[in-house]
Scaffold this motif. Sequence first.
Motif, short mmCIF file in Angstrom:
data_model
loop_
_atom_site.label_atom_id
_atom_site.label_comp_id
_atom_site.label_asym_id
_atom_site.label_seq_id
_atom_site.Cartn_x
_atom_site.Cartn_y
_atom_site.Cartn_z
N GLU A 77 0.63 -1.10 0.08
CA GLU A 77 0.08 -0.18 -0.09
C GLU A 77 0.96 1.32 0.08
OE1 GLU A 77 -3.88 1.83 2.38
OE2 GLU A 77 -2.94 0.14 2.97
N PRO A 78 1.00 2.09 -1.12
CA PRO A 78 1.86 3.24 -1.29
C PRO A 78 1.67 4.25 -0.30
CG PRO A 78 1.16 2.42 -3.33
CD PRO A 78 0.23 1.61 -2.36
N ARG A 79 0.30 4.53 -0.20
CA ARG A 79 -0.43 5.55 0.52
C ARG A 79 0.37 6.84 -0.24
NH1 ARG A 79 -1.62 3.85 6.77
NH2 ARG A 79 -2.92 2.06 6.37
N MET A 80 0.80 7.87 0.59
CA MET A 80 0.88 9.19 0.33
C MET A 80 2.08 9.23 -0.74
SD MET A 80 -1.28 11.15 1.29
CE MET A 80 -0.49 12.93 0.93
N THR A 81 3.20 8.69 -0.49
CA THR A 81 4.61 8.74 -1.01
C THR A 81 5.34 7.35 -1.49
OG1 THR A 81 5.69 9.13 0.94
CG2 THR A 81 4.81 11.02 -0.03
N GLY A 82 4.43 6.43 -1.32
CA GLY A 82 5.16 5.13 -1.64
C GLY A 82 5.10 4.73 -3.31
N LEU A 83 6.31 4.02 -3.70
CA LEU A 83 6.44 3.77 -5.11
C LEU A 83 6.94 2.16 -4.99
CD1 LEU A 83 8.54 6.42 -6.39
CD2 LEU A 83 6.04 6.32 -6.78
N VAL A 84 6.39 1.62 -6.23
CA VAL A 84 6.88 0.13 -6.47
C VAL A 84 7.47 0.26 -7.53
CG1 VAL A 84 6.13 -2.41 -6.71
CG2 VAL A 84 4.94 -0.67 -5.02
N VAL A 85 8.84 -0.18 -7.61
CA VAL A 85 9.70 0.08 -8.83
C VAL A 85 10.81 -1.05 -9.03
CG1 VAL A 85 9.57 2.64 -8.71
CG2 VAL A 85 11.52 1.21 -7.25
N LEU A 86 11.05 -1.09 -10.45
CA LEU A 86 12.19 -2.24 -11.14
C LEU A 86 13.33 -1.62 -10.83
CD1 LEU A 86 9.64 -3.61 -13.50
CD2 LEU A 86 10.51 -4.91 -11.53
N THR A 87 13.60 -0.15 -11.22
CA THR A 87 14.88 0.27 -11.34
C THR A 87 15.17 1.67 -10.80
OG1 THR A 87 16.35 0.52 -13.02
CG2 THR A 87 14.27 0.93 -13.80
N ASP A 88 16.22 2.06 -10.66
CA ASP A 88 16.62 3.60 -10.18
C ASP A 88 15.24 4.24 -9.51
OD1 ASP A 88 18.89 3.30 -11.79
OD2 ASP A 88 17.80 3.81 -13.73
N PRO A 89 15.14 3.84 -8.08
CA PRO A 89 14.35 4.79 -7.62
C PRO A 89 14.93 6.21 -7.45
CG PRO A 89 15.86 3.34 -6.00
CD PRO A 89 15.93 2.76 -7.42
N PRO A 90 13.81 7.04 -6.72
CA PRO A 90 14.22 8.58 -6.96
C PRO A 90 15.46 8.72 -5.83
CG PRO A 90 11.90 8.34 -6.57
CD PRO A 90 12.53 6.63 -6.52
N ASP A 91 15.69 7.88 -4.86
CA ASP A 91 17.00 8.04 -4.03
C ASP A 91 17.01 6.66 -3.38
OD1 ASP A 91 15.46 8.20 -1.44
OD2 ASP A 91 15.10 10.27 -2.12
N GLY A 117 7.21 7.12 4.89
CA GLY A 117 7.16 5.99 5.75
C GLY A 117 5.66 5.76 6.07
N LEU A 118 4.73 5.99 5.43
CA LEU A 118 3.27 5.65 5.63
C LEU A 118 3.03 4.48 5.00
CD1 LEU A 118 2.04 9.53 4.95
CD2 LEU A 118 2.64 8.35 7.21
N GLY A 119 3.58 3.99 4.11
CA GLY A 119 3.22 2.81 3.21
C GLY A 119 3.43 1.49 4.16
N THR A 120 2.43 0.54 3.54
CA THR A 120 2.45 -0.68 4.43
C THR A 120 2.59 -2.10 3.42
OG1 THR A 120 0.15 -1.14 3.87
CG2 THR A 120 0.69 0.30 5.83
N VAL A 121 3.22 -3.02 4.21
CA VAL A 121 3.43 -4.24 3.36
C VAL A 121 2.83 -5.37 4.30
CG1 VAL A 121 5.00 -6.06 2.44
CG2 VAL A 121 5.62 -3.20 2.20
N GLN A 122 1.82 -6.03 3.77
CA GLN A 122 1.39 -7.20 4.56
C GLN A 122 1.13 -8.39 3.78
OE1 GLN A 122 -2.10 -5.68 6.48
NE2 GLN A 122 -2.43 -7.30 7.85
N LEU A 123 1.31 -9.64 4.37
CA LEU A 123 1.15 -10.75 3.82
C LEU A 123 -0.15 -11.44 4.32
CD1 LEU A 123 2.51 -12.87 1.75
CD2 LEU A 123 3.69 -14.10 3.73
N PHE A 124 -1.10 -11.70 3.38
CA PHE A 124 -2.09 -12.29 3.72
C PHE A 124 -2.18 -13.93 3.32
CE2 PHE A 124 -3.44 -7.93 3.39
CZ PHE A 124 -4.27 -7.64 4.53
N ASP A 125 -2.98 -14.80 4.29
CA ASP A 125 -3.05 -16.15 3.69
C ASP A 125 -3.96 -16.55 2.94
OD1 ASP A 125 -0.82 -16.98 5.46
OD2 ASP A 125 -2.15 -17.41 7.20
N SER A 126 -4.24 -17.43 2.20
CA SER A 126 -5.19 -17.87 1.25
C SER A 126 -6.62 -17.53 1.85
CB SER A 126 -5.14 -19.22 1.03
OG SER A 126 -6.02 -19.51 -0.10
#
Length: 281
Positions: A77-91, A117-126
Amino acid sequence: MPELPEVETMVRGIRPHVVGRTIRAVTACPNTCRPISVWPKLPKLQKRLIGNQFSAVRRLGKRVVLDVADGSSLVLEPRMTGLVVLTDPPDTEHLRLQWTFDDGQPYESLWFWDRRGLGTVQLFDSGQLEAHYCSSVLGPDALEMTLSQWTESCSRTQRAIKVVLLDQKVVAGIGNLYASEILHRAGIHPATESNTIGPRELKRMVQAVQEILLTAIEYEGSTLGDGTYRNALNQNGRYQNKHQVYKRDGQPCLVCRLGQIVRVVQAQRATFFCPLCQKAE
């Protein structure tokens, strides 16, 4: 900032490069910034994901969902300032997590980057994901919500229509930027009480939702002045060049050429509109 078009762009950008690849490592990137929320904690997340594969990538509202071959789902969940990237993040200072594939294919890592730092990462079971984001928590997706669903939802509340558009329990995926653009396209004043909107105006708004969001996806989202949003390949979105009202307060309306864009605050969020194109009833 990421809303439906930006998250959909992330999903489409990473999907061809992560589906079917085996995860060789899951790493927390060193930084001194406010930590993001990660569940389960890293050791258990590593145990669950290393050696596994991502079987699909999809969007759930404003979230990136990576389905795992064992039936679980990893939700970013990116929320306000999160990104999901494959290469060259902003910093590198704000990199949070790295999934490494290390199989010789292009793009050996998937990164989660978050400035605030507002984003979240969560793993859900089936089966847990659907239960967690049931209809009482997350409304229909904005691109799938029908006119009849909009009619029913709007008829039940006197809240201003702009506030309703931002309510993720009513409709999933629309955020502040696109809500202003949608209402301008539809010619509806943002303070209009939702249950007073007539069938003709409501139909215009539903059409505007589709037109604005799909065009924004085509242009790969909006990169604003702070430069935070980038697509999966570290490229700017282009829809900011199409904005009609968002952050254009004090400037002439690009549609009627007579009105001047106004900024007001609704539910602690900035709203932008043209008082001539969007007359209050």
